[in-house]
Design a protein around this motif. Structure first.
Motif, short mmCIF file in Angstrom:
data_model
loop_
_atom_site.label_atom_id
_atom_site.label_comp_id
_atom_site.label_asym_id
_atom_site.label_seq_id
_atom_site.Cartn_x
_atom_site.Cartn_y
_atom_site.Cartn_z
N THR A 11 36.95 54.50 -4.26
CA THR A 11 36.68 55.41 -3.14
C THR A 11 37.61 56.61 -3.26
N HIS A 47 32.44 55.97 -4.63
CA HIS A 47 32.09 56.49 -3.30
C HIS A 47 32.98 57.69 -2.98
N GLN A 49 33.87 61.13 -0.45
CA GLN A 49 33.76 61.73 0.88
C GLN A 49 34.22 63.19 0.79
N LEU A 99 28.71 62.95 2.10
CA LEU A 99 28.99 61.74 1.31
C LEU A 99 28.28 61.82 -0.03
N ASN A 177 29.33 53.25 1.64
CA ASN A 177 30.26 54.38 1.61
C ASN A 177 30.46 54.83 3.05
N HIS A 179 32.91 57.18 6.04
CA HIS A 179 33.95 58.16 6.38
C HIS A 179 34.10 58.17 7.90
N GLY A 226 35.65 53.42 1.51
CA GLY A 226 35.59 54.84 1.81
C GLY A 226 36.89 55.31 2.43
#
Length: 394
Positions: A11, A47, A49, A99, A177, A179, A226
């Motif tokens: 992540t 993943h 962000q 994302l 994933n 955030h 994430g």
């Protein structure tokens, strides 16, 4: 019969990579490829962000180059199947999450299938599958931005989750994933324990877990990784850091609003030990966050404990993943904007944890760590979990 598949989950909040294209991005990619080369996984889930960075309207083009670099790189050539999902549709304010999820399947890995949420069935993965846009009409991913009415008192931002569903050999897994919301003000975070921001994240994470466990499709074991934006319990930590200090609260002239908190040492010429403002967290002895990987401060990392009924995590043996300096000459130094915290995590359901192969020879075979600990990776150090997925085929 048991099968074993080496899996790498990563992540990374990549906002800094697009606001500072060049030095940071090339180092970031080198560290990622080095990790892939070291662990030799057969399945990689990356993943991301904050794709496009803070100034995403200007920088989304850089993001597309970044994805292209990874896809076409020599280092990834043995991964013959790729699935990429990038939500870059910033004009769709109601649904934009920034994302990005990338999945790489090694040519040696057979029997891998992906779920189609529309027809509610799995299909074999083949070739290069790349979806860039709002994800509307893409049936192999579920993407959701957190509802606007969740917290009417806060600015609605690009936060949400993105789920894909897989079968690796005979085992179904969800990879999510996520955030979650940040702490907008260090001062407000100091007001209560837990903070109002922590309560928001708790609500959002419970929402995600409920959504991926609802009746729309049969629940499966899941990995949730994430930028959770988990923060240390700021009020408790500040009380601990300032036990032997004189604490002054400075208020704005025109109102009763706190403008800054200053903690001065009682002796030592009243040196300022800790200075806090809305976007300043300046602690004199910053090394405490790095010594022994910040182990002494883990007791203030409380946000995940509420969820121990449904999720668990490998032991944290790395320093807080945020907020690192974006100056590439200071790769191990924290910025004095926020209290360093373990924001970036790999969590899993108890069911998923049971498929992690734990070797009996004393070597764990499970690695949970940061990428690029001694290299500037932006304000977040990516976090990875490498393990062997053990499946009893039936």
């Amino acid at each position: 019969m048991e099968t074993y598949t080496d899996v790498l989950l990563v992540t990374a909040n990549v906002g800094s990579l697009f606001d500072n294209v060049g030095e940071i991005q090339s180092e970031w990619l080198r560290e990622f490829y080095t990790t892939v080369h070291s662990y030799k996984p057969q399945f990689i889930a990356l993943h991301l962000q904050e794709v496009g960075g803070k100034d995403y309207m200007v920088n989304m083009g850089h993001a597309e180059n970044f994805f292209r670099n990874i896809e076409s790189s020599e280092e990834m050539k043995d991964f013959d199947r790729v699935c990429i999902y990038v939500d870059n549709q910033f004009k769709a304010e109601d649904s934009f999450t920034a994302l990005g999820s990338m999945y790489f399947i090694h040519k040696a890995l057979e029997n891998i299938y992906q779920y189609d949420f529309n027809v509610k069935d799995f299909k074999a993965v083949s070739g290069q599958n790349k979806y860039v846009g709002s994800m509307d009409g893409v049936t192999t991913v579920q993407k959701e931005k957190f509802p606007k009415n969740f917290w009417p008192d806060f600015k609605w931002s690009r936060k949400g989750f993105m789920r894909t569903r897989w079968i690796i050999h005979d085992q179904g897994l969800d990879l999510v994933n996520v955030h979650l919301f940040h702490d907008a003000s260090n001062l407000i975070a100091c007001n209560s324990s837990p903070s109002i921001y922590s309560a928001n994240r708790k609500k959002a994470l419970r929402y995600v877990i409920n959504r991926i466990s609802d009746s729309s499709c049969p629940p499966l074991p899941f990995f949730l990784f994430g930028d959770f934006n988990f923060r240390l319990d700021t009020l408790s930590l500040v009380q601990h850091l300032s036990t032997s200090a004189d604490v002054q609260t400075v208020k704005k002239d025109s109102s009763n609003e706190v403008e800054k908190i200053i903690c001065e040492e009682k002796d030592n010429d009243h040196k300022v030990l800790l200075h806090i403002e809305a976007k300043l967290f300046d602690y004199l002895h910053q090394a405490v966050f790095r010594e022994d990987n910040g182990k002494a401060l883990l007791k203030y990392d409380k946000e995940v404990t509420t969820f121990h009924d449904v999720i668990r995590e490998e032991e944290i043996l790395f320093p807080p993943s945020y907020p690192y300096s974006e100056d590439y000459t200071k790769p191990t130094q924290y910025m004095n904007t926020r209290c360093p915290s373990w924001c970036d995590r790999v969590l899993m359901s108890h069911g998923a944890s049971e498929f992690i192969h734990r070797r009996e020879d004393g070597e764990s075979g499970v690695f949970y760590n940061t990428l690029g600990p001694n290299v500037c990776m932006g304000d977040h150090k990516p976090v990875f979990l490498f393990f062997t997925l053990k499946i009893n085929e039936h």
